[in-house]
Design an enzyme around this catalytic site. Structure first.
Site, mmCIF file in Angstrom:
data_model
loop_
_atom_site.group_PDB
_atom_site.id
_atom_site.type_symbol
_atom_site.label_atom_id
_atom_site.label_comp_id
_atom_site.label_asym_id
_atom_site.label_seq_id
_atom_site.Cartn_x
_atom_site.Cartn_y
_atom_site.Cartn_z
ATOM 1 N N LYS A 20 38.966 28.305 14.394
ATOM 2 C CA LYS A 20 39.691 29.334 15.156
ATOM 3 C C LYS A 20 40.780 29.969 14.298
ATOM 4 C CE LYS A 20 41.772 28.200 19.231
ATOM 5 N NZ LYS A 20 43.105 28.738 19.502
ATOM 6 N N SER A 21 41.552 29.149 13.597
ATOM 7 C CA SER A 21 42.649 29.680 12.777
ATOM 8 C C SER A 21 42.119 30.605 11.686
ATOM 9 C CB SER A 21 43.417 28.530 12.117
ATOM 10 O OG SER A 21 44.030 27.741 13.087
ATOM 11 N N ARG A 25 42.451 34.820 11.136
ATOM 12 C CA ARG A 25 42.955 35.371 9.867
ATOM 13 C C ARG A 25 41.926 36.270 9.197
ATOM 14 N NH1 ARG A 25 45.630 30.964 11.421
ATOM 15 N NH2 ARG A 25 47.709 30.488 10.616
ATOM 16 N N SER A 168 55.766 25.529 11.819
ATOM 17 C CA SER A 168 54.774 26.238 12.629
ATOM 18 C C SER A 168 54.019 27.233 11.768
ATOM 19 C CB SER A 168 55.469 26.984 13.776
ATOM 20 O OG SER A 168 54.621 28.006 14.261
ATOM 21 N N GLN A 170 52.026 29.414 12.859
ATOM 22 C CA GLN A 170 52.009 30.728 13.501
ATOM 23 C C GLN A 170 53.239 31.532 13.108
ATOM 24 O OE1 GLN A 170 51.344 30.217 17.704
ATOM 25 N NE2 GLN A 170 49.259 29.512 17.405
ATOM 26 N N ASP A 317 47.042 19.974 17.297
ATOM 27 C CA ASP A 317 46.041 20.367 18.297
ATOM 28 C C ASP A 317 45.149 19.196 18.716
ATOM 29 O OD1 ASP A 317 46.990 22.925 18.284
ATOM 30 O OD2 ASP A 317 45.504 23.678 16.869
ATOM 31 N N ARG A 348 51.544 20.238 26.968
ATOM 32 C CA ARG A 348 50.530 19.185 26.805
ATOM 33 C C ARG A 348 51.073 17.782 27.038
ATOM 34 N NH1 ARG A 348 47.057 21.984 21.990
ATOM 35 N NH2 ARG A 348 45.861 23.313 23.398
ATOM 36 N N ARG A 390 41.902 22.421 25.440
ATOM 37 C CA ARG A 390 41.860 21.094 24.796
ATOM 38 C C ARG A 390 42.080 19.958 25.803
ATOM 39 N NH1 ARG A 390 41.143 22.880 19.680
ATOM 40 N NH2 ARG A 390 42.507 24.573 19.013
HETATM 41 C C1 S3P Z 1 47.749 27.676 14.597
HETATM 42 C C2 S3P Z 1 48.911 26.972 14.463
HETATM 43 C C3 S3P Z 1 49.346 25.924 15.395
HETATM 44 C C4 S3P Z 1 48.215 25.468 16.295
HETATM 45 C C5 S3P Z 1 47.406 26.610 16.829
HETATM 46 C C6 S3P Z 1 46.801 27.415 15.684
HETATM 47 C C7 S3P Z 1 47.407 28.724 13.605
HETATM 48 O O1 S3P Z 1 50.384 26.438 16.214
HETATM 49 O O2 S3P Z 1 48.710 24.700 17.355
HETATM 50 O O3 S3P Z 1 46.366 26.158 17.660
HETATM 51 O O4 S3P Z 1 46.249 29.159 13.544
HETATM 52 O O5 S3P Z 1 48.313 29.126 12.849
HETATM 53 P P1 S3P Z 1 51.943 26.350 15.777
HETATM 54 O O6 S3P Z 1 52.089 27.139 14.547
HETATM 55 O O7 S3P Z 1 52.687 26.969 16.921
HETATM 56 O O8 S3P Z 1 52.238 24.896 15.612
#
Ligand code: S3P
Length: 428
Positions: A20-21, A25, A168, A170, A317, A348, A390
């Site tokens: 997914k990540s 991107r 993080s 993100q 996750d 969670r 999840r």
């Molecule tokens: C992700 C970063 C994580 C993760 C999310 C995907 C990403 O979040 O929990 O499912 O793709 O950069 P955080 O950056 O908020 O920890």
């Protein structure tokens, strides 16, 4: 200890959908890159598809050319335009936060970024504040500073230097994409290494990234990319559900092929191995800057282990499914230092504690985690998903292992990340 009732075939071979990540991107970087790109192994689930739809509203053309394969044509970052209506990221925190950074650094784009009820509850201050430090014009319409977010893109200034309190990916990727779209420098440091797919993809496209001591790096312009072939490996976070299932089976072996094994993502393997799990990595290779390989999983007897703070970003996750492994562990299970779990698709910590209590497990909740001692039995109950994929998948795996007819209120959330989850489970 709880007894497992599951038997796997001698060799049960599966593939899980794209990461997914990395899929998010690949959409963003192919939008930034001028010309034609190809994405293979793309995760065709609601979250990344919503990101794709959003960027098509900015002038990027994504055409499906085969199973999980897309041809992308982008006019390049400078020629992207404002969307005619709101961008809807659905349930996807990664989509909205990363897109916010990219759009914030593009002058002449004005956009409103929104999402579903769960996403509208999630904290955005963590990106709003540092983006403003870079000169971004971004605002929320409420005091809690959650979505919808209105962004008026502009040329930002360099950020020297951002010291993050929270690890993080993100937030880190949001600021990196802001710097990349505005062609300015970013010096970024985080306490622990969070997933580094954005760093890898930037370097894969030829971008300049200088690693410094600790978890610090600097990226420097120019960031002018040409179209490329993005290959997305299978998602370790999706594989995690089946890794736990394979470890807890009474017999049979599991082979999971083509999984992304980025060192910042495989904390789940470390923890499960520390618990006594036998998991072998094989056929390791590198694709688009990401380590990829196969995993063999063998039935194992699990025991309690201490999960250290530095591992949290790399298992963030996977904590719900690790908890399910903990139900079958000698000595029980404890997670701490994980307060940010409260800011995910659901809170969670609350979601897990609430459901475990419904199963009559004696669990103690903390601000940053929860704990239970060795579980001898559980009661069958209706589990709640809390709009969180999840949580739903973790309890469906538990149900498969104990085979006692556990029910779940709403499993439709699984579509956000793992559309083939039910069909893989049904093969057992
Ligand atoms: C992700 C970063 C994580 C993760 C999310 C995907 C990403 O979040 O929990 O499912 O793709 O950069 P955080 O950056 O908020 O920890």
């Amino acid at each position: 200890m709880l007894k497992t009732n599951l038997e796997l075939p001698d060799l049960f071979e599966i593939e899980v959908p794209g990461d997914k990540s990395v899929s998010h991107r690949s959409v963003l970087f192919s939008a930034l890159a001028e010309g034609t790109s190809k994405i293979s192994g793309f995760l065709e689930a609601e979250d990344p598809l919503n990101t794709m739809k959003s960027f098509s509203k900015l002038g990027v053309d994504y055409s499906k050319i085969g199973p999980y394969e897309y041809k992308v044509t982008s006019p390049g970052k400078k020629k992207l335009h404002s969307p005619s209506d709101e961008l809807d990221f659905g349930n996807g925190g990664t989509g909205i936060r990363l897109a916010a950074g990219l759009i914030a650094g593009l002058p002449n784009i004005r956009a409103v970024l929104n999402g579903d009820e769960s996403l509208r509850k999630r904290p955005m201050k963590r990106i709003i504040d540092p983006l403003r430090v870079m000169g971004s014009q971004i605002k929320s319409f409420n005091e809690k500073e959650t979505a919808p977010l209105e962004i008026v893109g502009r040329i930002l200034h360099s950020h020297n230097k951002h010291t993050a309190i929270l690890s993080s990916a993100q937030v880190k990727s949001c600021l990196m994409l802001a710097a990349i779209s505005s062609d300015v420098e970013l010096d970024y440091e985080e306490p622990e290494l969070s997933r580094d797919h954005t760093e890898n993809m930037l370097q894969f496209l030829g971008g300049n990234l200088e690693k410094k001591e600790g978890h610090r790096f600097i990226i420097k312009p120019p960031f002018s990319f040409k179209g490329a072939h993005f290959k997305v490996p299978g998602d370790i976070s999706s594989a995690a559900f089946f890794i736990v299932l394979g470890l807890l089976a009474k017999k049979g072996n599991l082979l999971i092929k083509n999984i992304g094994l980025n060192p910042a993502r495989i904390g789940i393997l470390t923890v499960l191995r520390n618990m006594g799990g036998k998991i072998i990595e094989e056929d390791l290779r590198e694709e688009c800057g990401e380590i990829t390989g196969n995993l063999r999983v063998y039935p194992s007897i699990l025991k309690k282990t201490e999960i250290s703070k530095d591992l949290i970003p790399s298992i963030i996750d996977e904590i719900p499914i690790l908890t399910i492994a903990g139900l079958f562990s000698e000595g029980g299970f404890k997670i701490s230092h994980a307060e940010d779990l409260r800011a995910k698709e659901s809170d969670r910590i609350h979601s897990m504690v609430h459901n475990l209590k419904k199963l009559k497990i004696n669990v103690e909740e903390y601000k940053d985690g929860y704990e239970f001692s060795e579980v001898q039995s559980l009661e069958i109950a209706m589990v709640e998903s809390f709009m969180d994929h999840r949580i739903a998948m973790s309890f469906l795996i538990l149900n498969k292992i104990i085979n006692l007819g556990l029910k779940i209120d709403d499993s439709s959330w699984i579509e956000t990340s793992f559309p083939t989850f039910h069909s893989i489970l049904a093969r057992l």
